[in-house]
Motif scaffolding. Structure first.
Motif, PDB file in Angstrom:
ATOM      1  N   THR A   6       0.841  -1.187   0.000  1.00 31.00           N
ATOM      2  CA  THR A   6       0.000   0.000   0.000  1.00 31.00           C
ATOM      3  C   THR A   6       0.877   1.237   0.000  1.00 31.00           C
ATOM      4  OG1 THR A   6      -0.076   0.027   2.401  1.00 31.00           O
ATOM      5  CG2 THR A   6      -1.840  -1.149   1.284  1.00 31.00           C
ATOM      6  N   ILE A   7       0.338   2.284  -0.538  1.00 30.70           N
ATOM      7  CA  ILE A   7       1.041   3.565  -0.566  1.00 30.70           C
ATOM      8  C   ILE A   7       0.163   4.576   0.136  1.00 30.70           C
ATOM      9  CG2 ILE A   7       1.937   5.409  -2.011  1.00 30.70           C
ATOM     10  CD1 ILE A   7       2.391   3.352  -4.198  1.00 30.70           C
ATOM     11  N   GLN A   8       0.746   5.314   1.060  1.00 26.76           N
ATOM     12  CA  GLN A   8       0.009   6.355   1.759  1.00 26.76           C
ATOM     13  C   GLN A   8       0.476   7.705   1.226  1.00 26.76           C
ATOM     14  OE1 GLN A   8       0.628   5.788   5.927  1.00 26.76           O
ATOM     15  NE2 GLN A   8      -0.722   4.010   6.019  1.00 26.76           N
ATOM     16  N   ILE A   9      -0.460   8.502   0.800  1.00 24.43           N
ATOM     17  CA  ILE A   9      -0.145   9.810   0.237  1.00 24.43           C
ATOM     18  C   ILE A   9      -0.687  10.873   1.183  1.00 24.43           C
ATOM     19  CG2 ILE A   9      -0.499  11.365  -1.700  1.00 24.43           C
ATOM     20  CD1 ILE A   9      -0.885   8.905  -3.444  1.00 24.43           C
ATOM     21  N   SER A  10       0.168  11.749   1.649  1.00 24.03           N
ATOM     22  CA  SER A  10      -0.254  12.794   2.573  1.00 24.03           C
ATOM     23  C   SER A  10      -0.781  13.999   1.799  1.00 24.03           C
ATOM     24  CB  SER A  10       0.914  13.209   3.465  1.00 24.03           C
ATOM     25  OG  SER A  10       1.887  13.863   2.695  1.00 24.03           O
ATOM     26  N   SER A  11      -1.538  14.825   2.507  1.00 26.00           N
ATOM     27  CA  SER A  11      -2.083  16.028   1.876  1.00 26.00           C
ATOM     28  C   SER A  11      -0.963  17.008   1.526  1.00 26.00           C
ATOM     29  CB  SER A  11      -3.102  16.683   2.795  1.00 26.00           C
ATOM     30  OG  SER A  11      -2.475  17.039   4.012  1.00 26.00           O
ATOM     31  N   ASP A  54     -12.441  14.878   7.042  1.00 28.88           N
ATOM     32  CA  ASP A  54     -12.099  13.585   6.467  1.00 28.88           C
ATOM     33  C   ASP A  54     -11.728  13.691   4.985  1.00 28.88           C
ATOM     34  OD1 ASP A  54     -12.487  12.334   8.836  1.00 28.88           O
ATOM     35  OD2 ASP A  54     -14.527  11.665   8.392  1.00 28.88           O
TER      36      ASP A  54
END
Length: 177
Positions: A6-11, A54
């Motif tokens: 999985t890849i988590q992309i921050s704002s 959210d």
């Protein structure tokens, strides 16, 4: 090859990509504003307050001298009908439980009385002395002993009493057999 990841992309990363990848090497220092009461606060701190939701990130800007508004205080929404019916159901269950509790207390009191009565009956039956048969020839025995006490030096004077005691004892043995 079948590994999953999985890849988590921050704002922050999304904002950097949207700006074209420009990176600020050094932040410039902004002048501090004077607040009432002699306190100083940098303008960058006031304008950099972030409120997150959210789905999106909102930037809040504050008027000079006023702290940003908090989203914690929202007006209470009216309770939906389902919550009211659920509350009524809970109250009815509580009332029914209280009735059951009262019945159980009464039943317990009745059982305690019954157990106490049975315990008394058993105690009386168990620890009651059985019927004692009177000792046969008790009067003859007492007469012999009295005679021996009176006639310590002449025991022959008690011969008739001893003979009557022996006859009585023989008859008692024959009755038992």
């Amino acid at each position: 090859m079948g590994e999953q990841f999985t890849i988590q992309i921050s704002s922050k990363l999304i904002n950097q990509l949207a700006d074209g990848g420009e990176k600020l090497k050094k932040k410039t220092k902004k002048p501090k504003q004077k607040l009432p009461g002699g306190h100083q606060q940098s303008q960058s701190r006031v304008s950099e307050k972030l409120f997150s939701n959210d789905s999106e990130t909102l930037k809040g800007t504050a008027a000079a001298g006023w702290p940003p508004q908090s989203l914690l205080f929202r007006p209470a929404a009216p309770t939906p009908q389902s919550a009211v019916t659920e509350l009524d159901a809970i109250q009815s269950v509580v009332q029914e439980s209280e009735r059951v509790l009262e019945r159980l207390k009464k039943q317990e009191e009745h059982m305690v009385q019954e157990v106490t009565e049975r315990a008394k009956d058993l105690h009386e039956k168990e620890f009651k002395l059985p019927y004692q048969k009177p000792m046969p020839c008790l009067a003859e025995k007492d007469a012999c002993l009295e005679c021996y006490k009176e006639n310590v030096n002449s025991a022959l004077k008690c011969a008739d009493l001893v003979r009557s005691f022996a006859d009585c004892a023989r008859r008692a043995r024959q009755q038992v057999n």
